[in-house]
Design an enzyme around this catalytic site. Structure first.
Site, PDB file in Angstrom:
ATOM      1  N   TYR A 141       1.030  -1.325   0.021  1.00  0.00           N
ATOM      2  CA  TYR A 141       0.004  -0.058   0.087  1.00  0.00           C
ATOM      3  C   TYR A 141       0.772   1.367  -0.040  1.00  0.00           C
ATOM      4  O   TYR A 141       0.330   2.299  -0.577  1.00  0.00           O
ATOM      5  CB  TYR A 141      -0.997  -0.029   1.254  1.00  0.00           C
ATOM      6  CG  TYR A 141      -2.248  -0.802   1.021  1.00  0.00           C
ATOM      7  CD1 TYR A 141      -2.288  -2.243   0.755  1.00  0.00           C
ATOM      8  CD2 TYR A 141      -3.475  -0.312   1.165  1.00  0.00           C
ATOM      9  CE1 TYR A 141      -3.250  -2.744   0.714  1.00  0.00           C
ATOM     10  CE2 TYR A 141      -4.638  -0.982   1.280  1.00  0.00           C
ATOM     11  CZ  TYR A 141      -4.436  -2.409   0.926  1.00  0.00           C
ATOM     12  OH  TYR A 141      -5.576  -3.320   0.731  1.00  0.00           O
ATOM     13  N   LYS A 191       4.260 -15.275   3.041  1.00  0.00           N
ATOM     14  CA  LYS A 191       4.344 -16.047   1.536  1.00  0.00           C
ATOM     15  C   LYS A 191       5.944 -16.437   1.652  1.00  0.00           C
ATOM     16  O   LYS A 191       6.856 -15.903   0.555  1.00  0.00           O
ATOM     17  CB  LYS A 191       3.948 -15.364   0.648  1.00  0.00           C
ATOM     18  CG  LYS A 191       3.776 -15.980  -0.758  1.00  0.00           C
ATOM     19  CD  LYS A 191       2.807 -16.991  -0.765  1.00  0.00           C
ATOM     20  CE  LYS A 191       2.824 -17.881  -2.364  1.00  0.00           C
ATOM     21  NZ  LYS A 191       2.206 -19.133  -2.590  1.00  0.00           N
ATOM     22  N   ASP A 223      -1.699 -18.668   1.152  1.00  0.00           N
ATOM     23  CA  ASP A 223      -2.938 -19.279   0.300  1.00  0.00           C
ATOM     24  C   ASP A 223      -3.362 -20.340   0.972  1.00  0.00           C
ATOM     25  O   ASP A 223      -4.418 -20.665   0.795  1.00  0.00           O
ATOM     26  CB  ASP A 223      -2.066 -19.718  -1.261  1.00  0.00           C
ATOM     27  CG  ASP A 223      -0.597 -20.476  -0.970  1.00  0.00           C
ATOM     28  OD1 ASP A 223      -0.079 -20.343   0.118  1.00  0.00           O
ATOM     29  OD2 ASP A 223      -0.136 -20.950  -2.018  1.00  0.00           O
ATOM     30  N   ASP A 247      -6.090  -7.562   4.257  1.00  0.00           N
ATOM     31  CA  ASP A 247      -7.216  -7.067   3.397  1.00  0.00           C
ATOM     32  C   ASP A 247      -7.853  -8.149   2.814  1.00  0.00           C
ATOM     33  O   ASP A 247      -9.278  -8.226   2.999  1.00  0.00           O
ATOM     34  CB  ASP A 247      -6.612  -5.992   2.365  1.00  0.00           C
ATOM     35  CG  ASP A 247      -7.771  -5.431   1.629  1.00  0.00           C
ATOM     36  OD1 ASP A 247      -8.545  -4.986   2.261  1.00  0.00           O
ATOM     37  OD2 ASP A 247      -7.456  -5.285   0.457  1.00  0.00           O
ATOM     38  N   ASP A 251     -11.768  -9.833   4.386  1.00  0.00           N
ATOM     39  CA  ASP A 251     -13.148 -10.102   3.498  1.00  0.00           C
ATOM     40  C   ASP A 251     -13.477 -11.327   3.425  1.00  0.00           C
ATOM     41  O   ASP A 251     -14.677 -11.665   3.566  1.00  0.00           O
ATOM     42  CB  ASP A 251     -12.719  -9.541   1.956  1.00  0.00           C
ATOM     43  CG  ASP A 251     -13.145  -7.920   1.839  1.00  0.00           C
ATOM     44  OD1 ASP A 251     -13.036  -7.188   2.803  1.00  0.00           O
ATOM     45  OD2 ASP A 251     -13.959  -7.724   0.655  1.00  0.00           O
TER      46      ASP A 251
HETATM   47  C1  IPM Z   1     -10.306  -1.849   3.967  1.00  0.00           C
HETATM   48  C2  IPM Z   1     -10.541  -1.564   2.648  1.00  0.00           C
HETATM   49  C3  IPM Z   1      -9.637  -0.331   2.275  1.00  0.00           C
HETATM   50  C4  IPM Z   1      -8.143  -1.086   2.262  1.00  0.00           C
HETATM   51  C5  IPM Z   1      -9.749  -0.035   0.712  1.00  0.00           C
HETATM   52  C6  IPM Z   1     -11.041   0.973   0.718  1.00  0.00           C
HETATM   53  C7  IPM Z   1      -8.555   1.029   0.484  1.00  0.00           C
HETATM   54  O1  IPM Z   1     -10.655  -2.624   1.566  1.00  0.00           O
HETATM   55  O2  IPM Z   1     -10.251  -1.396   4.714  1.00  0.00           O
HETATM   56  O3  IPM Z   1     -10.225  -3.356   4.095  1.00  0.00           O
HETATM   57  O4  IPM Z   1      -7.803  -1.801   1.339  1.00  0.00           O
HETATM   58  O5  IPM Z   1      -7.594  -1.068   3.262  1.00  0.00           O
HETATM   59 MG    MG Z   2     -10.598  -4.425   2.431  1.00  0.00          MG
END
Ligand code: IPM
Ligand code: MG
Length: 372
Positions: A141, A191, A223, A247, A251
């Site tokens: 990032y 990794k 992975d 990240d 999710d």
């Molecule tokens: C999160 C989001 C952010 C990230 C985006 C919106 C930049 O996906 O907080 O997980 O990747 O950190």
């Molecule tokens: Mg995210």
């Protein structure tokens, strides 16, 4: 206690879900005799439209003067042009970096009443109770060089994954310490079979392990971790990993809690703020892990629970109000147990409510003091 809380609603459903979390914090203030003062500022697309920048200086200054920050979400299709000079997400990255918030805690817990809402088999998800500790201010990032350019053979682009030993050490320490307060198991995800940054990460974890003899440390390739999270998620306690891996894995992990709309997060650094008396709270920024869901915005549909639970984390970590945090979490559980659902976790036989109604239900129960 008196506390100044910066509120950055952001874009899309951000303003709607933060309004409900503020409602709940106000109820907590009244019920437990605290004076919370809310100061609002712009971030993301809303700030771009008004000031041409995703994180105005005034917003950052406000956060620096506050005890804690509550954030909604940023982004939307109107700011999504890949050629754009400024993007809403820049604001999020800049505030994390600007406030030194290097550790992002994302607890994932399956509430018994939502077990059947999950996409995965109830048997697999019913005992899920894990926390992902995601490094938040390093890696791909932020690494330099980071750019796109033209060459005689077409365009090229580069991002850089870079980590210093110090950055790795402080996030691993956070992981070890948290494991110590929980079930004493730490999974360090990397990794290391491919990436040099991961090899440094793994070496550092091995070097630190003797300092935490009571914590069982395991290493897992990212992975494989993605697969194990679906296969047998209940075996995880604390997962510590770098920014991009964290990240992606969070999710995925949100499926384990029924919906993205359920997961809160706390971004912490090493800064503290003096509270009343001799107490010090950890300064932090609290936000749901979900995005701004522009298609759901303005319809009183979004699930505010992730943001309400983020407010509970704010009470716990930044204001040291543990009893109050637990009360909020308990009320959320009780409301769900009573059968109230937003659209994202709706099941046959349950009562569907909107964003506002969900916030009202939680705050009314807090005002009524059902937990004390
Ligand atoms: C999160 C989001 C952010 C990230 C985006 C919106 C930049 O996906 O907080 O997980 O990747 O950190
Ligand atoms: Mg995210």
């Amino acid at each position: 206690m008196k506390a100044n809380i910066a509120v950055l609603p952001g874009d899309g459903i951000g303003p709607e879900v933060t309004a409900e979390a503020v409602k709940v914090l106000k109820a907590v203030g009244q019920r437990y005799n605290h004076e919370f003062v809310f100061h609002y500022a712009l971030i993301g697309g809303a700030a771009i439209d008004r000031f041409g920048t995703a994180l105005p200086d005034a917003t950052l200054d406000l956060c620096r003067r506050s005890h804690a920050v509550l954030l909604g979400a940023v982004g939307g299709p109107q700011w999504d042009d890949p050629q754009a000079k400024v993007r809403p997400e820049d604001g999020l990255l800049a505030i994390r970096k600007g406030l030194g918030l290097f550790a992002n805690l994302r607890p994932v817990k399956m509430l018994p009443c939502l077990v059947h809402t999950a996409t995965l088999k109830a048997e697999a998800v019913k005992d899920v109770d894990l926390v992902v500790v995601r490094e938040l201010t390093g890696g791909l990032y932020f690494g330099k060089p980071k750019r796109q350019w033209h060459t005689s053979r077409g365009r090229r682009a580069v991002d850089t994954m870079a980590y210093s030993e110090r950055e790795i050490e402080r996030i691993l320490r956070m992981g070890f310490e948290l494991a110590r307060q929980r079930r004493h198991k730490l999974t360090s995800v990397d990794k290391a079979n491919v990436l040099e940054t991961s090899r440094l990460w793994r070496q550092k974890a091995m070097e630190m392990a003797p300092l935490y003899p009571d914590v069982e440390l395991e290493h897992m390739l990212v992975d494989n971790c993605a697969m194990q999270l679906i296969r047998q998620p209940s075996v995880f306690d604390v997962i510590v990993t770098e920014n991009t891996f964290g990240d992606i894995l969070t999710d995925e992990a949100s499926l384990l809690a029924g919906s993205m709309g359920m997961l809160p997060s706390a971004s912490l650094g090493s800064k503290t703020r003096k509270l009343l008396g001799e107490r010090w709270g950890t300064f932090g920024l609290y936000e749901p892990i979900h995005g701004s869901a522009p298609r759901r915005a303005g319809q009183n549909l979004a699930n505010p629970i992730a943001t309400i639970l983020s407010a509970a984390l704010l009470l716990r970590h930044s204001l040291c109000l543990v009893q109050e945090a637990e009360a909020v979490e308990q009320e959320v559980t009780d409301i769900l147990d009573a059968g109230y659902r937003t659209y994202d976790i709706m099941e046959a036989g349950m009562k569907q409510v909107g964003t506002k109604e969900m916030g009202d239900l939680v705050s009314l129960r807090i005002s009524a003091g059902s937990q004390s």
